[in-house]
Design a protein around this motif. Structure first.
Motif, PDB file in Angstrom:
ATOM      1  N   PHE A 586      48.389  34.369  34.123  1.00 40.26           N
ATOM      2  CA  PHE A 586      47.346  33.493  34.658  1.00 40.26           C
ATOM      3  C   PHE A 586      47.989  32.166  35.050  1.00 40.26           C
ATOM      4  O   PHE A 586      48.669  31.544  34.223  1.00 40.26           O
ATOM      5  CB  PHE A 586      46.253  33.244  33.609  1.00 40.26           C
ATOM      6  CG  PHE A 586      45.363  34.426  33.388  1.00 40.26           C
ATOM      7  CD1 PHE A 586      44.164  34.536  34.084  1.00 40.26           C
ATOM      8  CD2 PHE A 586      45.721  35.434  32.504  1.00 40.26           C
ATOM      9  CE1 PHE A 586      43.338  35.638  33.895  1.00 40.26           C
ATOM     10  CE2 PHE A 586      44.896  36.534  32.311  1.00 40.26           C
ATOM     11  CZ  PHE A 586      43.708  36.648  33.008  1.00 40.26           C
ATOM     12  N   LEU A 587      47.768  31.726  36.264  1.00 41.60           N
ATOM     13  CA  LEU A 587      48.399  30.483  36.714  1.00 41.60           C
ATOM     14  C   LEU A 587      47.968  29.315  35.836  1.00 41.60           C
ATOM     15  O   LEU A 587      46.768  29.101  35.638  1.00 41.60           O
ATOM     16  CB  LEU A 587      48.007  30.172  38.155  1.00 41.60           C
ATOM     17  CG  LEU A 587      48.809  30.845  39.266  1.00 41.60           C
ATOM     18  CD1 LEU A 587      48.275  30.362  40.622  1.00 41.60           C
ATOM     19  CD2 LEU A 587      50.289  30.525  39.144  1.00 41.60           C
ATOM     20  N   ILE A 641      37.640  32.531  33.087  1.00 42.70           N
ATOM     21  CA  ILE A 641      39.057  32.760  32.799  1.00 42.70           C
ATOM     22  C   ILE A 641      39.221  33.184  31.341  1.00 42.70           C
ATOM     23  O   ILE A 641      39.882  34.176  31.042  1.00 42.70           O
ATOM     24  CB  ILE A 641      39.888  31.490  33.079  1.00 42.70           C
ATOM     25  CG1 ILE A 641      39.857  31.146  34.569  1.00 42.70           C
ATOM     26  CG2 ILE A 641      41.341  31.677  32.622  1.00 42.70           C
ATOM     27  CD1 ILE A 641      40.499  29.815  34.924  1.00 42.70           C
ATOM     28  N   SER A 642      38.577  32.439  30.441  1.00 42.75           N
ATOM     29  CA  SER A 642      38.691  32.775  29.022  1.00 42.75           C
ATOM     30  C   SER A 642      38.212  34.198  28.760  1.00 42.75           C
ATOM     31  O   SER A 642      38.868  34.968  28.045  1.00 42.75           O
ATOM     32  CB  SER A 642      37.849  31.808  28.180  1.00 42.75           C
ATOM     33  OG  SER A 642      38.298  30.506  28.389  1.00 42.75           O
ATOM     34  N   ALA A 643      37.083  34.537  29.349  1.00 44.06           N
ATOM     35  CA  ALA A 643      36.542  35.885  29.137  1.00 44.06           C
ATOM     36  C   ALA A 643      37.501  36.941  29.679  1.00 44.06           C
ATOM     37  O   ALA A 643      37.772  37.957  29.027  1.00 44.06           O
ATOM     38  CB  ALA A 643      35.172  36.004  29.813  1.00 44.06           C
ATOM     39  N   LEU A 644      38.029  36.670  30.859  1.00 47.58           N
ATOM     40  CA  LEU A 644      38.917  37.645  31.496  1.00 47.58           C
ATOM     41  C   LEU A 644      40.197  37.815  30.685  1.00 47.58           C
ATOM     42  O   LEU A 644      40.725  38.931  30.566  1.00 47.58           O
ATOM     43  CB  LEU A 644      39.237  37.168  32.917  1.00 47.58           C
ATOM     44  CG  LEU A 644      39.749  38.219  33.900  1.00 47.58           C
ATOM     45  CD1 LEU A 644      38.722  39.324  34.098  1.00 47.58           C
ATOM     46  CD2 LEU A 644      40.088  37.583  35.242  1.00 47.58           C
ATOM     47  N   ASN A 648      41.295  42.331  28.962  1.00 51.63           N
ATOM     48  CA  ASN A 648      42.240  43.298  29.505  1.00 51.63           C
ATOM     49  C   ASN A 648      41.993  43.547  30.993  1.00 51.63           C
ATOM     50  O   ASN A 648      41.641  44.650  31.407  1.00 51.63           O
ATOM     51  CB  ASN A 648      42.128  44.604  28.714  1.00 51.63           C
ATOM     52  CG  ASN A 648      43.290  45.521  29.010  1.00 51.63           C
ATOM     53  OD1 ASN A 648      44.282  45.093  29.601  1.00 51.63           O
ATOM     54  ND2 ASN A 648      43.154  46.761  28.636  1.00 51.63           N
ATOM     55  N   PRO A 649      42.132  42.531  31.791  1.00 53.46           N
ATOM     56  CA  PRO A 649      41.784  42.622  33.218  1.00 53.46           C
ATOM     57  C   PRO A 649      42.761  43.496  33.986  1.00 53.46           C
ATOM     58  O   PRO A 649      43.910  43.659  33.577  1.00 53.46           O
ATOM     59  CB  PRO A 649      41.914  41.175  33.682  1.00 53.46           C
ATOM     60  CG  PRO A 649      42.955  40.589  32.790  1.00 53.46           C
ATOM     61  CD  PRO A 649      42.738  41.231  31.449  1.00 53.46           C
ATOM     62  N   ASN A 650      42.305  44.050  35.097  1.00 51.53           N
ATOM     63  CA  ASN A 650      43.247  44.751  35.962  1.00 51.53           C
ATOM     64  C   ASN A 650      43.990  43.721  36.811  1.00 51.53           C
ATOM     65  O   ASN A 650      43.563  42.575  36.940  1.00 51.53           O
ATOM     66  CB  ASN A 650      42.551  45.862  36.770  1.00 51.53           C
ATOM     67  CG  ASN A 650      41.753  45.341  37.957  1.00 51.53           C
ATOM     68  OD1 ASN A 650      42.191  44.452  38.692  1.00 51.53           O
ATOM     69  ND2 ASN A 650      40.572  45.896  38.164  1.00 51.53           N
ATOM     70  N   PRO A 651      45.133  44.118  37.363  1.00 47.76           N
ATOM     71  CA  PRO A 651      45.996  43.127  38.036  1.00 47.76           C
ATOM     72  C   PRO A 651      45.316  42.437  39.212  1.00 47.76           C
ATOM     73  O   PRO A 651      45.625  41.281  39.514  1.00 47.76           O
ATOM     74  CB  PRO A 651      47.193  43.960  38.506  1.00 47.76           C
ATOM     75  CG  PRO A 651      46.802  45.387  38.351  1.00 47.76           C
ATOM     76  CD  PRO A 651      45.760  45.447  37.299  1.00 47.76           C
ATOM     77  N   LEU A 652      44.385  43.125  39.857  1.00 45.87           N
ATOM     78  CA  LEU A 652      43.712  42.479  40.984  1.00 45.87           C
ATOM     79  C   LEU A 652      42.731  41.416  40.511  1.00 45.87           C
ATOM     80  O   LEU A 652      42.539  40.405  41.177  1.00 45.87           O
ATOM     81  CB  LEU A 652      43.002  43.528  41.846  1.00 45.87           C
ATOM     82  CG  LEU A 652      43.950  44.461  42.596  1.00 45.87           C
ATOM     83  CD1 LEU A 652      43.158  45.511  43.362  1.00 45.87           C
ATOM     84  CD2 LEU A 652      44.847  43.685  43.547  1.00 45.87           C
ATOM     85  N   GLN A 653      42.124  41.655  39.358  1.00 45.22           N
ATOM     86  CA  GLN A 653      41.216  40.627  38.830  1.00 45.22           C
ATOM     87  C   GLN A 653      41.978  39.336  38.529  1.00 45.22           C
ATOM     88  O   GLN A 653      41.494  38.240  38.787  1.00 45.22           O
ATOM     89  CB  GLN A 653      40.525  41.153  37.563  1.00 45.22           C
ATOM     90  CG  GLN A 653      39.498  42.235  37.873  1.00 45.22           C
ATOM     91  CD  GLN A 653      38.908  42.834  36.607  1.00 45.22           C
ATOM     92  OE1 GLN A 653      39.622  43.333  35.747  1.00 45.22           O
ATOM     93  NE2 GLN A 653      37.592  42.772  36.497  1.00 45.22           N
ATOM     94  N   VAL A 654      43.184  39.505  38.015  1.00 49.59           N
ATOM     95  CA  VAL A 654      43.999  38.325  37.724  1.00 49.59           C
ATOM     96  C   VAL A 654      44.417  37.649  39.025  1.00 49.59           C
ATOM     97  O   VAL A 654      44.339  36.432  39.177  1.00 49.59           O
ATOM     98  CB  VAL A 654      45.242  38.707  36.894  1.00 49.59           C
ATOM     99  CG1 VAL A 654      46.084  37.473  36.608  1.00 49.59           C
ATOM    100  CG2 VAL A 654      44.823  39.380  35.600  1.00 49.59           C
ATOM    101  N   ARG A 655      44.834  38.458  39.973  1.00 47.28           N
ATOM    102  CA  ARG A 655      45.269  37.911  41.260  1.00 47.28           C
ATOM    103  C   ARG A 655      44.131  37.144  41.950  1.00 47.28           C
ATOM    104  O   ARG A 655      44.340  36.062  42.505  1.00 47.28           O
ATOM    105  CB  ARG A 655      45.743  39.064  42.150  1.00 47.28           C
ATOM    106  CG  ARG A 655      45.984  38.719  43.607  1.00 47.28           C
ATOM    107  CD  ARG A 655      47.394  38.303  43.885  1.00 47.28           C
ATOM    108  NE  ARG A 655      47.618  38.194  45.328  1.00 47.28           N
ATOM    109  CZ  ARG A 655      48.800  38.071  45.889  1.00 47.28           C
ATOM    110  NH1 ARG A 655      49.889  38.036  45.156  1.00 47.28           N
ATOM    111  NH2 ARG A 655      48.925  37.969  47.194  1.00 47.28           N
ATOM    112  N   MET A 656      42.934  37.695  41.901  1.00 46.35           N
ATOM    113  CA  MET A 656      41.799  37.034  42.564  1.00 46.35           C
ATOM    114  C   MET A 656      41.533  35.674  41.933  1.00 46.35           C
ATOM    115  O   MET A 656      41.285  34.691  42.614  1.00 46.35           O
ATOM    116  CB  MET A 656      40.559  37.921  42.473  1.00 46.35           C
ATOM    117  CG  MET A 656      40.654  39.142  43.372  1.00 46.35           C
ATOM    118  SD  MET A 656      39.121  40.108  43.427  1.00 46.35           S
ATOM    119  CE  MET A 656      39.353  41.176  42.028  1.00 46.35           C
TER     120      MET A 656
END
Lengths: 742, 742
Positions: A586-587, A641-644, A648-656
């Motif tokens: 996460f940035l 962000i905290s919830a995500l 266990n987010p998928n990589p696209l959720q993190v990227r978005m």
């Protein structure tokens, strides 16, 4: 029994298969093959520790010795040699990067004539020359010798030979010339002696010309740079103070970037303005001199005493002039400037090096500094480049050994021709505008890495505060206090944050170094990192030998940072920030920290402009609403962000999510907001005039409208600027809200 | 034995675990839970077939009947009622979208006075009115009745009562007025009768005013719209031709967007220009009339005959004037315009609806049309809205049933106040500039969906060609030929592509509908899809009842598209394109198709401007290099895509590639390229004057420089425009190259 056993076996098989599926889906293949990209690759704290541990003060010192061995003025042979040095380092098979290369631009620089040296002289009515200022600085150490020291000059000041009575004009601000006029002094045709400080270099000549002054001299007063010390035995090489012959060189161009190719990369084929019609150059001949010479001129002036605030530390009462004392050696004499600068198209190179990101190679964390100096430039900029090379060496070594590859790409840059006006970096942002704007996570600038040894000093936009704090908490300060850099920092620069309580205070980004095109033109979150002095112990405007021939290796080694502990501290801080930005899943850009800035800008507008605006029927209501919307959206995003992070987010959720964080800074750009200001598009950080610390467009428009009548065009512009910032904040809030929000 | 068995067991366990890991890593959980996001979700051809099959011509017909039942001029009560209709459809629990809402702006519209109707009269020297033009169209069908039909007027034309001798000025182009002057006709104070066509509406009045003409009349010549037919029994309701009383309404504002808030969303609190100083409005009173009335005026003119190219189908020899025949009923009479239009701030709403993407909700595929019409607007725009509602119904139904959710978000829009100058869509792009520019994959516009039944007609930027072709090949044409839409299309519009051979020809996007702010201001790949006529069978400038009171449901039902097969064809094409864009794992935007455009622009520059440029020492060499770089980068990117498609890429690799494809169009924007052109920032598609089909900045600068001397500022601007396009192409190529390329 059999049944149970068989059942047990089936359950076991299913469980194993299930475990495998889970492992396959979520496991980070750590240790196995560290270079195989795992989409969930995150910051590795062990690697971070390794990097912190491998950064080496003595190597930084050796880098500095080599970088500052010779003068390396932009486009000089030594500047070109350093291009090769950087390429060699970044292409080293054991400690280099994935690739490195140069980009070269043909840019307009300005140099003094070697055949006809610039001259400042006192000329008697007979034509006899009674006194001449030095044409070069005294050699006080051996390392200063050599033919490549450029004589002091005001880059981009025009040639000419004005002659006239000398006046003393303080900082050369408009109000200074107005004061002289009020005092009954006829300014037309005079030579104005001004001191560095107060306003930008070029502005002194611009203001002078408005009052028909014929030429400008600029000197550094010992009160402003040497805490009053001015004697040879009190100054370098006996202390870090500026010797009497020292002269600050500098660019007198008012904007930045190559002056002939605004908004276009300065390729050989690019359209170029006619230099005679390009704007931003000083309009009249100008020359900087040392305080040794300034004293001779200033202490011989006649006329009334200058105001107390104009007095300095030259050891005499500063008079205003015009002209010299009738009973002195210069009675009835004038000052003659003989300036022979010329504009030249020169090739200037940037050096770029990249470490390809393992997972998101299209996200760039940029780290840069300029390479060119005025003379040897040990502090400015080689102290930064020495750190840059050490960071790239440590990371390059891990890379080549196969123990590490960042999640995102890391791009190192050594910019050319910064001293002439951030030219290399600006041309780069023009050439790769789209690519950089789409993909750059943040820009880290370390120009002068060490001004002095007291404390960290960071300038940056709010989203970088959190990552800088994280880094600074992890690193010991170089002083013997055993505090962390963070805890030491907070002692020197702090503020009370409504959210966090007492925290170190970040400065805001002006246009003092190569971060300017990144933040103002591209809208990329940027920062500038350095170690600096205790302002309670020195009132120096900047480190004393700034832009002089005395800014040498031994100056740094003996006075600025003996032992290079502060250099190491900066290397560790900047390297830590770099790794967090390049490697964190996460940035680490905390966009909600922008809320504090917006709120404080809003409060300043309400308190200091509210009544005035009301008189003109301009309501701050929409601005209040916009700030509230931003706050709400950024709080909600923080919760997402905290919830995500827990989910266990998928990589696209993190990227978005990271895209929302990365691109927030872009939403504050409006290329049509300030059409008269080259490159400045950021509606929060554009230059601000006036005393109200609020949104710059609003502040500037109010300053201009202040003395105009109800319903004037200037008041319409106030309303327009208010709408521009409201639209920007509303647009920014919209990008922070859930992406399926209508 | 035991050893072997245990070993076998261990191997089995390891194999199961390994299989699990592999399954977990790569498996697409298809079928299981169709709504659970799988990062590799791709276009489902079965869903595509289902959607194609469920689109229903009779439902489109019923939509159209309802939408066009009453006049729904922007901001009228019926326009507001349709806002509610759209909201209701999009919030329907069985066939609605995830959410829907409105965004309302306060925009400047223009209306004729109801108390003082606009009047065009022939006035005798005595002051007697000898003839008056109709103030409304004849009711030829029952559906036309009702009080809400706005009288014909020229929106944004100023009020005034000019009177003067009538002249005939053809299209009202500058060269037309020049021709009249050459013929010795004194234009000052005249009323100029012009016909629609040739240039934009507003430009006719602008040109006229330059020649001191006092007022302008505009009519539709039967030669231009009716294939020469002008008798009542040859026209609607007897055919699709325009009845003699029909008058084309329209906006005479020269730019687009709300005229008072350029670049700012027209919120109530936004800064507004003073309407008296805003630019782009017609400078003199202007009024459109029908050809029934135009005939009375034109066929009574005196003077020399107009040139052959100026003659039309009114059945008389068109004379130039000034004034009427001395032996006719109007001898010595003048024409008087009495115009009473007023500017009004009105609320106008957009309706937005969204289907949240399952995997990449932050990527938007937008599909829109305007809602407002001049009168009943059955063709313009309700034919498009009828299709829009049918597509959203079919997709909404699948969504609510749980059988489908797109990979990316789908955003539907019903824009307000398009007829006044694309106002709703432009304000929307201003309000959500950053969010839309960061995230929008493409914009699909279907305004008038069916002009006629012959063939598909698509305007769009090169990257959308491939996806439109894919869709058009999959759908049968509505005519009995049994060809696909693609094979039918190629018979009517085609070109020879150096890459593909003979293919259908896409038109380029001007500013004729709501795609304009998306492509020109935001740089989003856009398209406009419709069915249209066989140009060999009619020379009509547009469908004959365009912007008149005769554009009604029965007009469509009887003449434009009986059976609604062409409406269905457009729904299937647009729906197919939409699904491919929203659901394909790899974005179906073929950016390498831009190379053909660049190459053809380059060739035009070389052939038609090369010699001229050479005379002025301007080389096209850098442009050649830039085009080559783009070609190389796009070919290499195409190869990378193919390789990646075969290589089982991870979701971030696909996303990174898709970002390159999505953002290419943005790289052609330069907000500083054409400062005098509101909103136009796309260096390839900005308006072009002159005949050379090349880069617009270059073409326009050359047109202006043509008659200036060597070294003029105009020739410097040619060089500047060349550098701007070179920088844009080089920047675009840089974004297509591998992302770790320096």
């Amino acid at each position: 029994m059999k049944w149970v056993k068989v059942l047990g076996g089936v359950v076991g098989v299913a469980a194993l298969l299930g475990l495998g599926i889970i492992l396959g889906h979520f496991a980070i293949p750590k240790g196995a093959d560290p270079l195989a990209p795992s989409v969930s690759q995150d910051l590795d704290l062990e690697i971070l520790e390794t990097v912190m541990g491998q950064l080496d003060a003595s190597r930084i010192r050796e880098n500095l010795r080599e970088l500052s061995r010779e003068p390396h003025l932009a486009s000089s042979p030594r500047d070109e040699a350093l291009v090769q040095l950087l390429l060699q380092r970044w292409r080293d098979p054991e400690s280099g990067l994935d690739s490195a290369g140069t980009s070269t631009y043909e840019v307009l620089l300005s140099f003094p004539s070697q055949e006809q040296p610039n001259r400042v002289a006192v000329v008697a009515p007979t034509g006899d020359i009674l006194f001449s200022c030095r044409q070069s600085e005294e050699n006080v150490t051996e390392e200063q010798a050599g033919p490549d020291v450029v004589s002091p000059y005001a880059a981009y000041a025009p040639s000419g030979t004005p002659q006239g009575l000398l006046v003393y004009a303080n900082w050369g601000m408009e109000e200074d010339f107005e004061e002289l006029q009020t005092q009954g002094i006829e300014l037309k045709g005079t030579i104005a002696l001004t001191r560095y400080g107060g306003i930008g270099r070029g502005a002194k000549a611009v203001n002078a010309a408005k009052y028909q002054v014929a030429g400008v001299l600029v000197y550094t007063d010992p009160a402003d740079i040497n805490d009053g010390h001015s004697l040879p035995n009190e100054t370098f090489p006996h202390s870090w103070y500026l010797p009497p012959s020292g002269v600050e060189r500098g660019s007198y161009y008012e904007y930045f970037g190559d002056p002939l190719t605004p908004y276009l990369p300065a390729n050989p084929s690019s359209f170029r303005l006619d230099p005679t019609t390009a704007s931003g150059f000083p309009p009249i001949p100008t020359q900087p001199i040392g305080f040794e010479d300034a004293k001779v001129l200033l202490c011989n002036l006649q006329g009334t005493s200058a105001p107390a605030a104009w007095q300095g530390a030259l050891g005499c009462d500063y008079k205003l002039g015009p002209g010299f004392q009738p009973d002195g050696a210069f009675a009835s004499s004038q000052v003659n400037l003989s300036i022979h600068n010329s504009l030249e198209l020169r090739n200037s190179s940037n050096v770029l090096g990249i470490i390809r990101g393992a997972v998101e190679p299209d996200r760039y964390v940029m780290y840069g500094n300029h390479r060119d100096s005025w003379v040897h430039g040990a502090v400015d900029p080689s102290s930064g480049t020495a750190v840059l090379l050490e960071i790239s060496r440590v990371l390059g070594t891990l890379l080549k050994k196969g123990t590490w590859r960042p999640r995102r790409s890391v791009v190192f840059a050594s910019w050319g021709a910064e001293e002439f006006g951030l030219i290399g970096s600006t041309e780069f942002t023009e050439e790769f505008f789209s690519k950089l704007q789409e993909r750059t996570v943040a820009y880290i600038n370390v120009d002068i890495s060490v001004f002095a040894n007291a404390t960290l000093r960071v300038q940056g936009t709010p989203p970088v505060q959190s990552v800088v704090f994280s880094a600074a908490k992890q690193i010991p300060a170089p002083d013997p206090s055993r505090l962390s850099i963070y805890d030491n920092w907070i002692r020197y620069f702090n503020r009370s944050s409504p959210v966090y309580g007492l925290v170190p205070r970040l400065g805001s980004l002006g246009a003092g170094s190569d971060y300017a095109p990144f933040i103002h033109f591209l809208g990329i979150s940027s920062m500038d990192i350095a170690y600096t002095y205790d302002q309670s112990k020195t009132s120096a405007r900047i480190y004393p030998t700034y832009h002089t021939a005395f800014d040498t290796f031994s100056y740094v080694d003996k006075f600025v940072d003996p032992g290079f502990g502060s250099h190491l501290a900066v290397a560790q801080t900047a390297g830590n920030v770099l790794l967090r930005l390049s490697d964190s899943l996460f940035l680490p850009l905390n966009v909600s920290d922008y809320s504090e800035t917006l709120r404080s800008f809003l409060q300043a507008a309400q308190q200091d402009l509210g009544a005035l605006l009301e008189q003109h029927s301009i309501s701050l209501g929409p601005l209040v609403t916009a700030v509230e919307k931003f706050e709400e959206a950024s709080i909600a995003l923080g919760q997402n962000i905290s919830a995500l992070q827990k989910a266990n987010p998928n990589p696209l959720q993190v990227r978005m999510l990271n895209d929302q964080l990365m691109l927030l800074e872009r939403t504050f750009l409006n290329p049509r907001a300030f059409p008269e200001e080259l490159y400045y598009s950021h509606v929060l950080w554009a230059p601000r005039t006036g005393s109200v610390a609020t949104f710059p467009g609003l502040a500037n428009a109010c300053s201009r409208a202040m003395n105009t009548s109800l319903g004037s065009a200037a008041w319409a512009e106030v309303q327009r600027q208010l709408s521009i910032v409201v639209a920007a904040l509303e647009g920014a809030a919209a990008t922070l809200r859930p992406v399926d929000d209508l």
